[in-house]
Design a protein around this motif. Structure first.
Motif, PDB file in Angstrom:
ATOM      1  N   THR A   1       0.858  -1.194   0.000  1.00  0.00           N
ATOM      2  CA  THR A   1       0.000   0.000   0.000  1.00  0.00           C
ATOM      3  C   THR A   1       0.889   1.237   0.000  1.00  0.00           C
ATOM      4  O   THR A   1       1.910   1.278   0.698  1.00  0.00           O
ATOM      5  CB  THR A   1      -0.897   0.028   1.264  1.00  0.00           C
ATOM      6  N   LEU A   2       0.486   2.222  -0.806  1.00  0.00           N
ATOM      7  CA  LEU A   2       1.203   3.506  -0.825  1.00  0.00           C
ATOM      8  C   LEU A   2       0.193   4.628  -0.624  1.00  0.00           C
ATOM      9  O   LEU A   2      -0.745   4.774  -1.411  1.00  0.00           O
ATOM     10  CB  LEU A   2       1.914   3.682  -2.180  1.00  0.00           C
ATOM     11  N   HIS A   3       0.372   5.404   0.466  1.00  0.00           N
ATOM     12  CA  HIS A   3      -0.443   6.602   0.673  1.00  0.00           C
ATOM     13  C   HIS A   3       0.426   7.800   0.345  1.00  0.00           C
ATOM     14  O   HIS A   3       1.569   7.874   0.814  1.00  0.00           O
ATOM     15  CB  HIS A   3      -0.877   6.723   2.148  1.00  0.00           C
ATOM     16  N   ARG A   4      -0.107   8.720  -0.445  1.00  0.00           N
ATOM     17  CA  ARG A   4       0.674   9.916  -0.792  1.00  0.00           C
ATOM     18  C   ARG A   4      -0.132  11.170  -0.468  1.00  0.00           C
ATOM     19  O   ARG A   4      -1.260  11.321  -0.931  1.00  0.00           O
ATOM     20  CB  ARG A   4       1.011   9.918  -2.289  1.00  0.00           C
ATOM     21  N   ASP A   5       0.474  12.054   0.317  1.00  0.00           N
ATOM     22  CA  ASP A   5      -0.158  13.333   0.604  1.00  0.00           C
ATOM     23  C   ASP A   5       0.908  14.389   0.338  1.00  0.00           C
ATOM     24  O   ASP A   5       1.727  14.684   1.200  1.00  0.00           O
ATOM     25  CB  ASP A   5      -0.626  13.330   2.069  1.00  0.00           C
ATOM     26  N   GLY A   6       0.925  14.920  -0.881  1.00  0.00           N
ATOM     27  CA  GLY A   6       2.030  15.800  -1.277  1.00  0.00           C
ATOM     28  C   GLY A   6       3.314  15.009  -1.243  1.00  0.00           C
ATOM     29  O   GLY A   6       3.407  13.914  -1.810  1.00  0.00           O
TER      30      GLY A   6
ATOM     31  N   PHE B   1       7.899   8.554   4.922  1.00  0.00           N
ATOM     32  CA  PHE B   1       9.080   9.319   4.501  1.00  0.00           C
ATOM     33  C   PHE B   1       8.656  10.501   3.654  1.00  0.00           C
ATOM     34  O   PHE B   1       7.493  10.631   3.251  1.00  0.00           O
ATOM     35  CB  PHE B   1      10.062   8.419   3.735  1.00  0.00           C
ATOM     36  N   THR B   2       9.624  11.386   3.407  1.00  0.00           N
ATOM     37  CA  THR B   2       9.357  12.557   2.573  1.00  0.00           C
ATOM     38  C   THR B   2       9.957  12.315   1.198  1.00  0.00           C
ATOM     39  O   THR B   2      11.175  12.114   1.080  1.00  0.00           O
ATOM     40  CB  THR B   2      10.003  13.815   3.204  1.00  0.00           C
ATOM     41  N   PHE B   3       9.094  12.299   0.185  1.00  0.00           N
ATOM     42  CA  PHE B   3       9.580  12.049  -1.171  1.00  0.00           C
ATOM     43  C   PHE B   3      10.601  13.118  -1.566  1.00  0.00           C
ATOM     44  O   PHE B   3      10.391  14.304  -1.335  1.00  0.00           O
ATOM     45  CB  PHE B   3       8.391  12.053  -2.150  1.00  0.00           C
ATOM     46  N   LEU B   4      11.707  12.680  -2.116  1.00  0.00           N
ATOM     47  CA  LEU B   4      12.843  13.519  -2.540  1.00  0.00           C
ATOM     48  C   LEU B   4      13.731  13.981  -1.374  1.00  0.00           C
ATOM     49  O   LEU B   4      14.618  14.802  -1.581  1.00  0.00           O
ATOM     50  CB  LEU B   4      12.401  14.731  -3.391  1.00  0.00           C
ATOM     51  N   ASP B   5      13.493  13.437  -0.182  1.00  0.00           N
ATOM     52  CA  ASP B   5      14.394  13.741   0.943  1.00  0.00           C
ATOM     53  C   ASP B   5      14.978  12.408   1.464  1.00  0.00           C
ATOM     54  O   ASP B   5      14.349  11.707   2.263  1.00  0.00           O
ATOM     55  CB  ASP B   5      13.622  14.481   2.042  1.00  0.00           C
ATOM     56  N   ALA B   6      16.188  12.106   0.999  1.00  0.00           N
ATOM     57  CA  ALA B   6      16.784  10.792   1.291  1.00  0.00           C
ATOM     58  C   ALA B   6      17.060  10.601   2.777  1.00  0.00           C
ATOM     59  O   ALA B   6      17.177   9.461   3.242  1.00  0.00           O
ATOM     60  CB  ALA B   6      18.066  10.601   0.481  1.00  0.00           C
ATOM     61  N   SER B   7      17.152  11.709   3.534  1.00  0.00           N
ATOM     62  CA  SER B   7      17.465  11.556   4.955  1.00  0.00           C
ATOM     63  C   SER B   7      16.301  10.934   5.728  1.00  0.00           C
ATOM     64  O   SER B   7      16.447  10.543   6.882  1.00  0.00           O
ATOM     65  CB  SER B   7      17.831  12.919   5.564  1.00  0.00           C
ATOM     66  N   THR B   8      15.131  10.833   5.075  1.00  0.00           N
ATOM     67  CA  THR B   8      13.965  10.278   5.778  1.00  0.00           C
ATOM     68  C   THR B   8      13.809   8.771   5.545  1.00  0.00           C
ATOM     69  O   THR B   8      12.834   8.169   5.997  1.00  0.00           O
ATOM     70  CB  THR B   8      12.670  11.008   5.345  1.00  0.00           C
ATOM     71  N   LEU B   9      14.749   8.147   4.810  1.00  0.00           N
ATOM     72  CA  LEU B   9      14.707   6.703   4.565  1.00  0.00           C
ATOM     73  C   LEU B   9      15.914   6.026   5.210  1.00  0.00           C
ATOM     74  O   LEU B   9      16.980   6.642   5.321  1.00  0.00           O
ATOM     75  CB  LEU B   9      14.757   6.425   3.047  1.00  0.00           C
ATOM     76  N   PRO B  10      15.786   4.759   5.557  1.00  0.00           N
ATOM     77  CA  PRO B  10      16.927   4.054   6.173  1.00  0.00           C
ATOM     78  C   PRO B  10      18.063   3.749   5.186  1.00  0.00           C
ATOM     79  O   PRO B  10      19.180   3.471   5.610  1.00  0.00           O
ATOM     80  CB  PRO B  10      16.310   2.757   6.695  1.00  0.00           C
ATOM     81  N   TYR B  11      17.771   3.736   3.896  1.00  0.00           N
ATOM     82  CA  TYR B  11      18.788   3.546   2.850  1.00  0.00           C
ATOM     83  C   TYR B  11      18.552   4.613   1.788  1.00  0.00           C
ATOM     84  O   TYR B  11      17.508   5.269   1.778  1.00  0.00           O
ATOM     85  CB  TYR B  11      18.631   2.184   2.148  1.00  0.00           C
ATOM     86  N   GLN B  12      19.472   4.737   0.834  1.00  0.00           N
ATOM     87  CA  GLN B  12      19.187   5.581  -0.330  1.00  0.00           C
ATOM     88  C   GLN B  12      17.973   4.977  -1.066  1.00  0.00           C
ATOM     89  O   GLN B  12      17.698   3.781  -0.940  1.00  0.00           O
ATOM     90  CB  GLN B  12      20.411   5.640  -1.233  1.00  0.00           C
TER      91      GLN B  12
END
Ligand code: HEM
Length: 343
Positions: free
Chosen positions: A111-116, A132-143
């Motif tokens: 499931t993918l929820h997207r809000d902006g 996570f924040t799309f286009l902000d790699a610091s919000t994911l555990p890996y690249q």
């Protein structure tokens, strides 16, 4: 769809096998009784329901175990996943394409929820729940490429397009047929295809590159490639050559049907929207000869193809040591009947 994920291994005790229903959906790659290299590219449009061509990214009974094997490879050798710094936008493109495809095609599992730019990804089979924040790699555990690449069967490379060329500038490659991302990263289309025999002279790569440079967004293409592997081993990399090359010496007339596996790659090519890069997916399917011959038309065709291969292909695919044993095993399954065109 009712997928039951198998708990199996692709190394050591090799418990991998295909269930009867998975045998029937195997993408047998041979459309005639002989095989030659060609520019065998077709639109990646939806295939028959239940087939590996139904969706752009096929999830099957081996999903969970394959992802476990990938994690083991990456833990032992982080260089199996590499991205040059200018590929960050392409990494996000890849993540978006894979997440939206899986959530659309397998809603019971993903499931993918997207809000902006606030995204929420849920992967039930692997127990992942990630905001996570799309286009902000610091919000994911890996690249981004590694994050999603650890959750999709098959290897992936991303090609940057510049100077009328494609450059392999990123990839997550843990189940390859004897080529190395670490060696190929930064190479162009002709360079990384350097070791392939016959195809350069036949103009295959020149025509294929010309086609790919014009690949359009939303119009992916696919092709099948194949080789053979001893034991159902996913990681047949040059890095681990010492672990698997000697497997070829273990093939005997008694075990050839169990040990020799046809390894088919369904390869997809996708133009990515922000980066203009091309995503290359290499989804592998393994099936032992013993299972292949349970389908009479495959048992009939495979020995004919194997017998008619040019010596350069036998050498490149390293089939020489056990080809005669394989042919002897397969011979009883070829009753001499004519075969029809197509798989
Ligand atoms: C083999 C990558 C697209 C045809 C290979 C190899 C790599 C590779 C790494 C192994 C070479 C070695 O032995 O070291 C890619 C990538 C592609 C791509 C990243 C997309 C951008 C294509 C296309 C064709 C093609 C469109 C179409 C004709 C082949 C063939 C082989 C090969 C015939 C030899 C395979 C075998 O006999 O097992 N490719 N390839 N490739 N590629 Fe590609």
């Amino acid at each position: 769809m009712g997928l039951t994920f198998r708990n199996e291994t692709f190394r050591d005790d090799f418990t991998y096998t295909n269930s009867p229903s998975n045998i029937r959906r195997f993408p047998f790659p041979f459309v005639e009784d002989q095989y030659r290299y060609s520019v065998n590219i077709e639109p990646h449009t939806p295939g028959p329901k239940g087939s590996p061509f139904e969706y752009h990214f096929d999830v099957d009974e081996h999903y969970v175990s394959e992802m476990r094997d990938r994690a083991m490879v990456l833990a032992a050798d982080p260089l199996r996943c590499q991205a040059l710094p200018h590929m960050m936008t392409a990494q996000w493109d890849m993540l978006e394409l894979l997440m939206t495809s899986l959530a659309r095609d397998y809603p019971e599992h993903f499931t993918l929820h997207r809000d902006g730019s606030a995204w929420h990804w849920i992967n039930r089979p692997l127990g992942i729940d990630q905001k996570f924040t799309f286009l902000d790699a610091s919000t994911l555990p890996y690249q981004p490429m590694e994050f999603i690449g650890r959750q999709v069967q098959g290897d992936f490379s991303i090609q940057d397009q510049r100077d009328n060329q494609l450059w392999m500038d990123a990839g997550i490659i843990t189940s390859q047929a004897d080529w190395s991302l670490d060696f190929d990263v930064g190479m162009n289309f002709f360079e990384w295809h350097g070791p392939v025999p016959l195809a350069h002279e036949a103009g295959v790569f020149e025509r294929a590159l010309k086609f790919l440079l014009n690949l359009q967004i939303g119009k992916p293409v696919r092709r099948l490639n194949w080789t053979m592997t001893i034991n159902p081993r996913l990681d047949t990399s040059p890095e681990n050559y010492h672990k698997w090359a000697s497997d070829r010496m273990t093939v005997t007339p008694e075990n050839v049907g169990k040990k020799v596996h046809l390894r088919v790659e369904m390869q997809g090519l996708f133009r990515l929207p922000r980066s203009n890069a091309i995503l290359f997916s290499i989804r592998g399917y393994l099936m032992s000869f013993e299972q292949i011959v349970t389908v009479p038309k495959w048992g009939r065709r495979l020995p004919r193809v194997l017998a008619s291969l040019p010596p350069e292909l036998v050498e490149y695919k390293s089939l020489g040591r056990y080809r005669d044993m394989a042919l002897a095993y397969l011979a009883p399954y070829d009753d001499g009947a004519p075969t029809s065109p197509g798989g």
